[in-house]
Scaffold this active site. Structure first.
Site, short mmCIF file in Angstrom:
data_model
loop_
_atom_site.label_atom_id
_atom_site.label_comp_id
_atom_site.label_asym_id
_atom_site.label_seq_id
_atom_site.Cartn_x
_atom_site.Cartn_y
_atom_site.Cartn_z
N LYS A 52 -3.17 1.20 9.29
CA LYS A 52 -2.62 -0.14 9.03
C LYS A 52 -2.28 -0.83 10.36
O LYS A 52 -2.55 -2.02 10.55
CB LYS A 52 -1.38 -0.04 8.12
CG LYS A 52 -1.75 0.32 6.68
CD LYS A 52 -0.56 0.64 5.79
CE LYS A 52 -1.07 1.12 4.44
NZ LYS A 52 -0.01 1.45 3.48
N GLN A 96 6.02 2.68 3.78
CA GLN A 96 4.98 3.58 3.31
C GLN A 96 5.55 4.51 2.23
O GLN A 96 6.60 5.11 2.42
CB GLN A 96 4.42 4.38 4.50
CG GLN A 96 3.22 5.25 4.15
CD GLN A 96 1.99 4.48 3.68
OE1 GLN A 96 1.77 3.34 4.08
NE2 GLN A 96 1.20 5.07 2.82
N ASP A 119 2.91 -5.67 0.24
CA ASP A 119 2.32 -4.66 -0.65
C ASP A 119 2.19 -5.19 -2.08
O ASP A 119 1.47 -4.63 -2.89
CB ASP A 119 3.22 -3.40 -0.69
CG ASP A 119 2.71 -2.29 0.22
OD1 ASP A 119 1.48 -2.17 0.38
OD2 ASP A 119 3.56 -1.55 0.76
N1 GUN Z 1 1.24 4.85 -0.48
C1 GUN Z 1 0.03 4.95 -1.07
N2 GUN Z 1 -0.54 3.73 -1.18
C2 GUN Z 1 0.32 2.85 -0.64
C3 GUN Z 1 0.29 1.44 -0.46
O1 GUN Z 1 -0.65 0.73 -0.82
N3 GUN Z 1 1.38 0.91 0.15
C4 GUN Z 1 2.45 1.65 0.53
N4 GUN Z 1 3.47 1.03 1.09
N5 GUN Z 1 2.51 2.96 0.37
C5 GUN Z 1 1.45 3.55 -0.21
#
Ligand code: GUN
Length: 281
Positions: A52, A96, A119
């Site tokens: 990311k 996350q 998100d």
């Molecule tokens: N953990 C697994 N997929 C995601 C996601 O799309 N965003 C976040 N913040 N955590 C995750």
């Protein structure tokens, strides 16, 4: 042979478009910063977080990294989120998931300002999607819509079956397909005659987290199949929720694993970050 839906190519295309947009915004004095918070050091989460941050760098927005120890309390995490909510320089905040078991995930998601929730997990954004208002949309389902549209697959009027009802994929996926005027069915572990329901799908979207669960007997001839699953075997070989080799010859189009849905999640996260920048203008 089925058309292979190339998520790697489409995600690159989207990131390049976003890079251009960020440059234009910067020329107007608008800058972007995404705060990325990781609690603990789960290795899979660390890989996602790194990717990311790399994507931010590629499109030209700043990423602010918060790597917190496993013992971080819920109150400490919420205090950081509130500080970032109030910081005008930050236009996106991402925690996350999963967070350690002593932290309530719902509370954390609810603490992020909906205007910075790139998100798309905050109940306000989920509610906005439900009633057709503007808001941030969960990245994986939003990426699947892009895969379909950019591959020229018509959605309106089609029968779409979504297998799986998670808050992150299944439910928002169904709502997005509904917004695109598909006739949508959501299935789950209690669905009766899952095979027969799946066989009604013009577009079958599978997000159940069971390796190679969907075989050819679940798929209508000429259907489009989207595989959200990702599983790694003992030899590090990746596979999805769909038995690709068996299903592919029966499809109009299908996503491979890897290189299908996977790369789209981060591309759409970047798209949400740019949207946050535009809104902050
Ligand atoms: N953990 C697994 N997929 C995601 C996601 O799309 N965003 C976040 N913040 N955590 C995750």
């Amino acid at each position: 042979m089925a058309e292979l839906i190339d998520g790697k190519r489409i995600s690159s295309e989207i990131k390049d478009e976003l890079k251009q947009k960020v440059a234009e915004l910067k020329a107007q004095g608008v800058t972007g910063a995404l705060a990325v918070i990781q609690v603990g050091n789960d290795p899979a989460s660390s890989v996602y977080v790194r990717n990311k941050k790399r994507a931010c760098e590629y499109i030209g927005i700043e990423s602010l990294s918060y790597e917190l120890p496993e013992e971080t309390t819920e109150d400490e995490l919420i205090a950081l989120i509130e500080k970032l909510n109030a910081d005008d320089k930050v236009n996106g905040i991402l925690v996350q998931l999963p967070v350690p078991a002593h932290i309530n995930e719902d509370k954390i998601i609810g603490a992020i300002s909906p205007a910075k929730d790139v998100d798309g997990f905050h109940p306000m954004n989920v509610g906005a999607l439900t009633i057709g208002r503007e808001g941030f949309v969960s990245c994986t389902p939003a990426g699947i819509i892009q895969l379909l549209k950019r591959s020229g697959i018509e959605i309106a009027g089609k029968n779409c079956v979504v297998v799986g009802r998670s808050n992150i994929v299944g439910k928002p996926m169904a709502l997005l397909m509904l917004r695109e005027n598909a006739t949508v069915t959501i299935t789950h572990s209690k669905t009766k005659d899952l095979r027969e329901v799946c066989k009604t799908a013009d577009i079958l979207i599978v997000a159940i987290g069971k390796k190679e669960f969907i075989d050819a007997s679940y798929v209508k001839e000429g259907a489009t199949v989207i595989d959200v699953g990702i599983h790694r075997d003992e030899n590090n070989k990746l596979s999805g929720d769909v038995k690709f080799d068996e299903v592919e010859p029966h499809c109009h189009a299908i996503t491979p694993v890897p290189g299908g849905v996977g790369p789209m999640t981060i591309a759409m996260l970047m798209s949400n970050c740019v949207e946050a920048m535009e809104r902050s203008r």
